[in-house]
Scaffold this active site. Structure first.
Site, PDB file in Angstrom:
ATOM      1  N   GLN A 145      14.214   4.492  58.522  1.00 50.08           N
ATOM      2  CA  GLN A 145      13.644   3.892  57.069  1.00 50.08           C
ATOM      3  C   GLN A 145      12.785   5.130  56.448  1.00 50.08           C
ATOM      4  OE1 GLN A 145      12.311  -0.335  57.728  1.00 50.08           O
ATOM      5  NE2 GLN A 145      12.342   0.575  59.596  1.00 50.08           N
TER       6      GLN A 145
ATOM      7  N   HIS B 198      16.456   4.486  53.475  1.00 53.01           N
ATOM      8  CA  HIS B 198      16.030   4.475  52.376  1.00 53.01           C
ATOM      9  C   HIS B 198      16.215   5.614  51.345  1.00 53.01           C
ATOM     10  CE1 HIS B 198      13.421   0.885  53.879  1.00 53.01           C
ATOM     11  NE2 HIS B 198      14.501   0.527  53.445  1.00 53.01           N
TER      12      HIS B 198
ATOM     13  N   THR C  35       8.231   0.446  63.695  1.00 51.14           N
ATOM     14  CA  THR C  35       8.702  -0.170  62.463  1.00 51.14           C
ATOM     15  C   THR C  35       7.963  -1.608  62.754  1.00 51.14           C
ATOM     16  OG1 THR C  35      10.088  -1.115  61.066  1.00 51.14           O
ATOM     17  CG2 THR C  35      10.919  -0.855  63.155  1.00 51.14           C
ATOM     18  N   SER C  36       7.491  -2.178  61.554  1.00 50.52           N
ATOM     19  CA  SER C  36       6.816  -3.677  61.613  1.00 50.52           C
ATOM     20  C   SER C  36       8.257  -4.650  61.386  1.00 50.52           C
ATOM     21  CB  SER C  36       5.955  -3.682  60.348  1.00 50.52           C
ATOM     22  OG  SER C  36       6.586  -3.526  59.075  1.00 50.52           O
TER      23      SER C  36
END
Ligand code: OAD
Length: 250
Positions: free
Chosen positions: A102, A120, A189-190
């Site tokens: 990302q 992204h 990553t969350s």
């Protein structure tokens, strides 16, 4: 060695296809702040005001001055850390095939991973909002803000703003690879932003083992991570590489 760590080593050793899904946390030890949590960028800036496509279209000068110039300064200084190098080592060892990231910082490629899906987009390039012409970010003349294309259009990073679609090829290939892997390593990553956050679910639904590396529990930890390894990526990944080398040489 904890049981979870030992299980992760055994699982990776048996896997035929391993993919990593990475987020901002893997680049924290390179000096790039994450988006959420303590010290996160969205604690300082409202993403709807500075990182939404509508905000950019309405006032590109402000978005350039507040967000994009700041990002450029931080990314210009960043170098791959031991976590990026760890993932590149895993590829060289034949264990990891693809990284879905990302992040827009290009650090996986600089560390040596050869198959990186930039979910992204990439900050390394700027694209004209009008004619789609692209130019390396390092070559953009920043004496005028917002910088302009030779057609007169406004340049913007070749990454997605909130409110924009994920590039079709990146989305499709990520979904296919996630569905076909035996192991997904979810690092830093969350897992709160869709559709990236759905990749571990696709992997798990198709029988993969999810190994998660993060110093904090996330929304995935209890729900779908089979092997949560609690800690900083820059510490855990080099340990994993070392253990995998020992395993391969045994
Ligand atoms: P977040 O900022 O949401 O989450 C970062 C995660 O990294 C958190 O779970 C932290 O606990 C973890 N973390 C912090 N330090 C770490 C370390 N040293 N090692 C491992 N993990 C660590 O970042 P993302 O999940 O990547 O989108 O955010 C997803 C998207 O939200 C971004 O791509 C961006 C943002 O809005 C766009 O810009 C379109």
């Amino acid at each position: 060695m904890s049981d979870l760590f030992a299980d992760a080593v055994e699982t990776l050793a048996k896997a035929k296809k391993t993919v990593a899904l990475t987020g901002a946390g893997i680049s924290v030890e390179s000096g790039i702040p994450p988006f959420r949590g303590k010290g996160g960028l969205w604690e300082k800036l409202d993403p709807m005001k500075y990182a939404h496509i509508d905000a950019f279209l309405e006032d590109p000068e402000t978005v350039w001055n507040v967000l994009i110039k700041e990002m450029k300064m931080v990314l210009d200084k960043a170098r791959p850390n031991t976590a990026h190098v760890g993932l590149a080592d895993l590829e060289r060892m034949g264990i990891l095939q693809t990284v879905i990231t990302q992040n827009v910082d290009g650090l996986h490629q600089r560390a040596g991973n050869s198959d990186v899906i930039e979910f992204h987009g990439s900050f390394a390039w700027q694209r004209c909002q009008t004619c789609d012409w692209t130019i390396e970010t390092s070559r953009v003349d920043l004496s005028e803000i917002p910088p302009r294309c030779r057609c007169g259009g406004i340049l913007r990073p070749d990454c997605i703003f909130f409110g924009e679609m994920i590039p079709h090829d990146a989305l499709l290939r990520s979904q296919q690879i996630s569905a076909a892997c035996d192991v997904m390593l979810v690092v830093g990553t969350s897992a709160t932003v869709q559709p990236a956050a759905s990749m571990p679910f696709i992997a798990r639904d198709n029988g993969a083992v999810v190994i998660e590396i993060n110093p904090e529990p996330t929304s995935l930890t209890r729900r779908i991570s089979n092997l949560p390894l609690l800690g900083a990526a820059g510490t855990i990944l080099p340990r994993l590489v070392k253990a995998m080398r020992r395993h391969q040489n045994a």
